[in-house]
Structure formats: C-alpha cells, structure tokens
Design a protein around this motif. Sequence first.
Motif, PDB file in Angstrom:
ATOM      1  N   ARG A  79       0.800  -1.153   0.102  1.00 50.14           N
ATOM      2  CA  ARG A  79      -0.117   0.008   0.108  1.00 50.14           C
ATOM      3  C   ARG A  79       0.713   1.326   0.012  1.00 50.14           C
ATOM      4  NH1 ARG A  79      -0.674   4.640   2.678  1.00 50.14           N
ATOM      5  NH2 ARG A  79      -0.729   3.799   4.720  1.00 50.14           N
ATOM      6  N   ILE A  80       2.012   1.090   0.905  1.00 45.75           N
ATOM      7  CA  ILE A  80       2.934   2.370   0.904  1.00 45.75           C
ATOM      8  C   ILE A  80       3.456   2.677  -0.529  1.00 45.75           C
ATOM      9  CG2 ILE A  80       5.082   3.435   1.843  1.00 45.75           C
ATOM     10  CD1 ILE A  80       4.080   2.292   4.507  1.00 45.75           C
ATOM     11  N   LEU A  81       3.854   1.460  -1.122  1.00 44.69           N
ATOM     12  CA  LEU A  81       4.612   1.658  -2.403  1.00 44.69           C
ATOM     13  C   LEU A  81       3.540   2.211  -3.422  1.00 44.69           C
ATOM     14  CD1 LEU A  81       6.594  -1.535  -2.623  1.00 44.69           C
ATOM     15  CD2 LEU A  81       7.470   0.701  -2.339  1.00 44.69           C
ATOM     16  N   LEU A  82       2.368   1.763  -3.622  1.00 44.66           N
ATOM     17  CA  LEU A  82       1.502   2.069  -4.531  1.00 44.66           C
ATOM     18  C   LEU A  82       1.121   3.617  -4.438  1.00 44.66           C
ATOM     19  CD1 LEU A  82      -1.153  -0.782  -4.654  1.00 44.66           C
ATOM     20  CD2 LEU A  82       0.093   0.344  -6.543  1.00 44.66           C
ATOM     21  N   ASN A  83       1.169   4.170  -3.105  1.00 49.96           N
ATOM     22  CA  ASN A  83       0.981   5.517  -2.760  1.00 49.96           C
ATOM     23  C   ASN A  83       2.006   6.376  -3.136  1.00 49.96           C
ATOM     24  OD1 ASN A  83      -0.869   7.455  -1.299  1.00 49.96           O
ATOM     25  ND2 ASN A  83       1.192   7.970  -0.402  1.00 49.96           N
ATOM     26  N   HIS A  84       3.343   5.758  -3.124  1.00 50.35           N
ATOM     27  CA  HIS A  84       4.272   6.438  -3.721  1.00 50.35           C
ATOM     28  C   HIS A  84       4.449   6.666  -5.120  1.00 50.35           C
ATOM     29  CE1 HIS A  84       8.624   7.762  -3.533  1.00 50.35           C
ATOM     30  NE2 HIS A  84       8.952   6.515  -4.488  1.00 50.35           N
ATOM     31  N   PHE A  85       3.900   5.610  -5.653  1.00 49.25           N
ATOM     32  CA  PHE A  85       3.701   5.821  -7.200  1.00 49.25           C
ATOM     33  C   PHE A  85       2.112   6.283  -7.611  1.00 49.25           C
ATOM     34  CE2 PHE A  85       7.288   2.702  -6.828  1.00 49.25           C
ATOM     35  CZ  PHE A  85       8.240   3.618  -7.786  1.00 49.25           C
ATOM     36  N   ASN A  86       1.739   7.060  -6.780  1.00 52.58           N
ATOM     37  CA  ASN A  86       0.399   7.745  -7.096  1.00 52.58           C
ATOM     38  C   ASN A  86      -0.738   6.492  -7.652  1.00 52.58           C
ATOM     39  OD1 ASN A  86       0.635  10.100  -6.295  1.00 52.58           O
ATOM     40  ND2 ASN A  86       1.376  10.793  -8.188  1.00 52.58           N
ATOM     41  N   TRP A  87      -0.417   5.349  -7.163  1.00 59.26           N
ATOM     42  CA  TRP A  87      -1.416   4.322  -7.437  1.00 59.26           C
ATOM     43  C   TRP A  87      -1.474   3.866  -8.977  1.00 59.26           C
ATOM     44  CZ3 TRP A  87      -3.550   1.037  -3.697  1.00 59.26           C
ATOM     45  CH2 TRP A  87      -3.611   1.770  -2.388  1.00 59.26           C
ATOM     46  N   PHE A  98      -6.131   7.833  -1.692  1.00 60.07           N
ATOM     47  CA  PHE A  98      -6.380   7.043  -2.777  1.00 60.07           C
ATOM     48  C   PHE A  98      -7.184   7.628  -3.890  1.00 60.07           C
ATOM     49  CE2 PHE A  98      -9.187   3.603  -4.587  1.00 60.07           C
ATOM     50  CZ  PHE A  98      -7.974   2.957  -5.119  1.00 60.07           C
ATOM     51  N   VAL A  99      -8.174   8.180  -3.786  1.00 62.37           N
ATOM     52  CA  VAL A  99      -8.980   8.907  -4.733  1.00 62.37           C
ATOM     53  C   VAL A  99      -8.144   9.889  -5.166  1.00 62.37           C
ATOM     54  CG1 VAL A  99     -11.090  10.315  -5.109  1.00 62.37           C
ATOM     55  CG2 VAL A  99     -11.182   8.005  -3.563  1.00 62.37           C
ATOM     56  N   GLU A 100      -7.675  10.715  -4.385  1.00 66.48           N
ATOM     57  CA  GLU A 100      -6.917  11.888  -5.094  1.00 66.48           C
ATOM     58  C   GLU A 100      -5.692  11.641  -6.093  1.00 66.48           C
ATOM     59  OE1 GLU A 100      -7.722  14.977  -4.657  1.00 66.48           O
ATOM     60  OE2 GLU A 100      -9.474  14.768  -3.351  1.00 66.48           O
ATOM     61  N   CYS A 101      -5.264  10.686  -5.505  1.00 68.21           N
ATOM     62  CA  CYS A 101      -3.838  10.193  -6.453  1.00 68.21           C
ATOM     63  C   CYS A 101      -4.446   9.398  -7.429  1.00 68.21           C
ATOM     64  CB  CYS A 101      -2.974   9.312  -5.299  1.00 68.21           C
ATOM     65  SG  CYS A 101      -2.141   9.956  -4.054  1.00 68.21           S
ATOM     66  N   ASN A 102      -5.691   8.612  -7.712  1.00 66.54           N
ATOM     67  CA  ASN A 102      -5.842   7.755  -8.640  1.00 66.54           C
ATOM     68  C   ASN A 102      -6.587   8.645  -9.888  1.00 66.54           C
ATOM     69  OD1 ASN A 102      -7.312   5.855 -10.519  1.00 66.54           O
ATOM     70  ND2 ASN A 102      -7.054   4.241  -8.856  1.00 66.54           N
ATOM     71  N   ARG A 103      -6.186   8.833 -11.163  1.00 67.24           N
ATOM     72  CA  ARG A 103      -6.590   9.673 -12.007  1.00 67.24           C
ATOM     73  C   ARG A 103      -7.961   9.010 -12.580  1.00 67.24           C
ATOM     74  NH1 ARG A 103      -4.961   7.589 -17.291  1.00 67.24           N
ATOM     75  NH2 ARG A 103      -5.295   9.513 -18.070  1.00 67.24           N
TER      76      ARG A 103
END
Length: 501
Positions: A80-88, A211-216
């Motif tokens: 989860r931390i890695l995904l957030n690091h790459f904006n999912w 999660f929502v803000e990072c996910n395009r």
Amino acid sequence: MSDYYDSGNESSNEEDDLEDDSGVLLALEPEPNQSSLADGLNYDDDYPHKVLSTEDVMKHMNESIKEVNTVVQLPQTITRILLNHFNWDKEKLYERYYDGDQSKLFQDAHIVNPNHLNSFVKTIHNGLEFCIICCSELPSNLMTGIACGHRFCCDCWVHYLTTKIMEEGQGQRIFCAAHGCDILVDDQTVFNLINEPKVRNRYQHLITNSFVECNRLLRWCPKPECSHVIRVEHVDFKPVKCVCSTVFCFLCGDNWHEPIKCDLLKKWKKKCDDDSETSNWIAANTKECPKCQVTIEKDGGCNHMICKNQSCRADFCWVCLGPWEPHGSSWYSCNRYDEHEAKAARDAQEKSRSALQRYLFYCNRYMNHMQSLKFEHKLYDNMRCKMDEMQSNNMTWIEVQFLKKGVDILCQCRETLMYTYVFAYYLIKNNQSIIFEDNQKDLEGATEKLSEYLEREITKDNMSVIKQKVQDKYRYCESRRRALLSHVMEGYEKEIWEYQS
C-alpha cells in the motif's frame, strides 16, 4: 457554412397563440445509510462510469493492493505504501520494482527493505525497556516499534499517532516517532495501536481520500454533503452524474461547463477573481498627477486640478496634464501639447477602456444567466403546485410531466448559455464564430420564450394550449442547444477555434 447552422425561425402563429394569456487493510464498519453502488453503471454520452460509496472505494483499494501483491509478493502494508508512492500507478511500480535497484526504491518510499530487516537492539534491565519519549522503564510487553527498530511505549505511540491523525490530518505520511527517522508507520501498526473508533475512522478516511486524489480514474463528487466517488475507464472531457444528481466534468471536477474546455474556465475564473478589472477601471477612469504620480479621479466639471497630496499640491490641467498657470492666458489652448505624447496617452486610455467594456459585456451576460439559473430552480416548487392543480382538473400524472421536462431543459439551456459567453469572450472572430453567435442568439431567444411560457398562469381554459406550447418550445430549445454544442465540438475536432490571450 456548417451543417449545424440554423436560422432558428419558427412559425409566427406559435408565438402569437398565447400572447394574450397572462478499510485499506482492516476494513472498518461502513458509514450508516451508505449502500453499495458498485454495480450502478451509467452511460452518459457514451462515457461509462460507476458511482462508488466510501465502502466501495475501500474495496477497490484493497483489490488493487491484492492484485499488485500477487506480482511483488510483499506484505500488504508495504504494498500500500509503495502504491501510494507511485500515485497508485501499478505499471510504474512494476517498472521500478524490477529494474534491479530495489534498495533505492524502498529508500525513496521510506520503507525498510523487507529483505534486509535490521535487528534492533533492546535495552533491557531486569525485564524492562526504556522509553526515551516519556523517560519511563516499562515491561517489554508494553513497548512496541516498527521495522526501523525504534521502540517506544504503547501510550506514547498512541498519543503520537492520534496527534498526527486528528490534529495534523496526516494518514499517508506518518513517520517514525524517533527524531530524524524517515521510515513510514505502516497501517497494521496504526490499527493495532489505535482502538478509539473516531481516530480509526479518521485514519481510514485520510487513506481513502488520498487513494481517490492520487488515482486519475477516480474523483470525488464536488457536492459538499455528498461522499460518493465517480470511477471511469478513461479520463476525458465528459460529464458524469452522481447519485445525488450532481453533474460535473470529470476532467476538472467543476460543474459541467460545455461548451468551454477546462483551461478556458480556469482562466475565466482567475480573471473574475483577481483585481485585474479593478486595475482596468482605474486606468479607464483616472489619471496620475504629473508631479507626484498619485492617482486622481475627476469628480467635477472643472478641468483645473489641485493635487490632494499635501507634499505636492500641484496645479495642472485635467485635459493635457500640463501646468495650469498659462491656461488663463488668451493665447493659450490645450491643443498645444505634443501630439505624439497625446496620441500615446489617448491610445493607452482607449485600449484600457475598450478592454474593460468588452469584459463587462460578456461578464454581465454570464452573470445574468447564472442569476436566472438560480431563479429558474424556484420554478420547480411552482411547477409542483401547477402539476397538482392540473391533476385536479382530470389530467393524469404522466400527462403533467411536461412541466418538469420543460423546467429541466430550461435549466440546461441557461447553464449552456452561461458558458457560451465565456467561450465568446476568448474567441477570435472568424466565419465560424459568426455561426456560433447566430446559434447562441437563437438558443437565447427560444430559452427566454420557454421561461415565459412556464411562468404563465394555468387555467382550465388554456391548459391544453399551454401544454402544447411548452412541449413545442422545449423541444425546439433542446434542438437549438444540441446544434450549438455540436458546432462547437466540430470546431474542436477540426481545430478551427482561435483564442485571444
């Protein structure tokens, strides 16, 4: 000429007939009254999208984590931390993870490499450990830490995490409590330590929001009291509709603003919000003292000006800005000043005045439709009363739905017209812009007529006539609106529109 051009003329008889009738990793309990909408697939203008509740978003996030986890084979909290690091962005994560420099990846993501966990050293004396935060010696079972090896008492951890979550609003980037340590606290540690439901929910909401803000492909509904999220298959300049009936542009998150694109709307709002037009007004209606340069507004008919600045008190002529003293001589006239300087001053003043007048022309019409749109919403209340009255006169519920349809289309037309004036403000004149303005004129005239019909009194004698007129007019309005929008979209596709800076 474009295929979408239409003179908009209608039969005059139609107009005259009525003129005399006046959980990321640990799922929390879902919020109350929040049903799952994951299967609610909508299709607006061939743009499929789903409306998700907060619970659905949590499920979607966990599914994304599990999907990535099957590839990278890491603990879910680290994934989860890695995904957030790459904006999912899963593809970017895979690319970095398998590029051969995993140590650098974990370092950049502020994670201890799970393949090289440090063996931390515990300071134990008679079965006790020392907490450097509260300076207490406590049994080891009351101490805990994260992968970096820093251990503190549970009470200090709880206080630290609660402060970060509730007061600082941090969820994704809570670092270790040890001074100078940049390792992120994982979700499992937070949920193991925090038992208070309010804090746990707040933490979950912070992670979900990130999660929502990072996910395009995800965007919150812009309505303040709504907590739903829109999910799309691809990002585009298209309208999406939430279950709360809010229709907005997925690309920018603002209210749906066809026919203008998001960049023009952003530019227009900035222009309306800043003080540029105040500066234009000052330039168009004031002059500067030729001696001290203070700004002066003329409030009388006399052209003899005396600067109000006590340290200046200059006497000058408002017309030529020259000294006033020679103006009393019979031989002197204001037309004696230098023509080049005079022309430059006049040109600058006229340019500023013209820019202001042009802006006010379009802004006034934009604001007028915005204000009318607010008033039109009141028609919904009046409409319900009219519908009840018509049903009491032996009309069925289905038969009276034309009134609601009419108000719906009226509001759509108002909204479209409002944004057409922003489009027209920036548009450079050409043959296609003339067609656009003709379509705009036709839609505006039809919209005003529809508004007039909907506000008329309904009696038993004119009921059938009003129904026919409203139906004819809202069908015509909708056809004109679609013609205008189609013409603008055709211009976008063929790149025929040119804009002023």
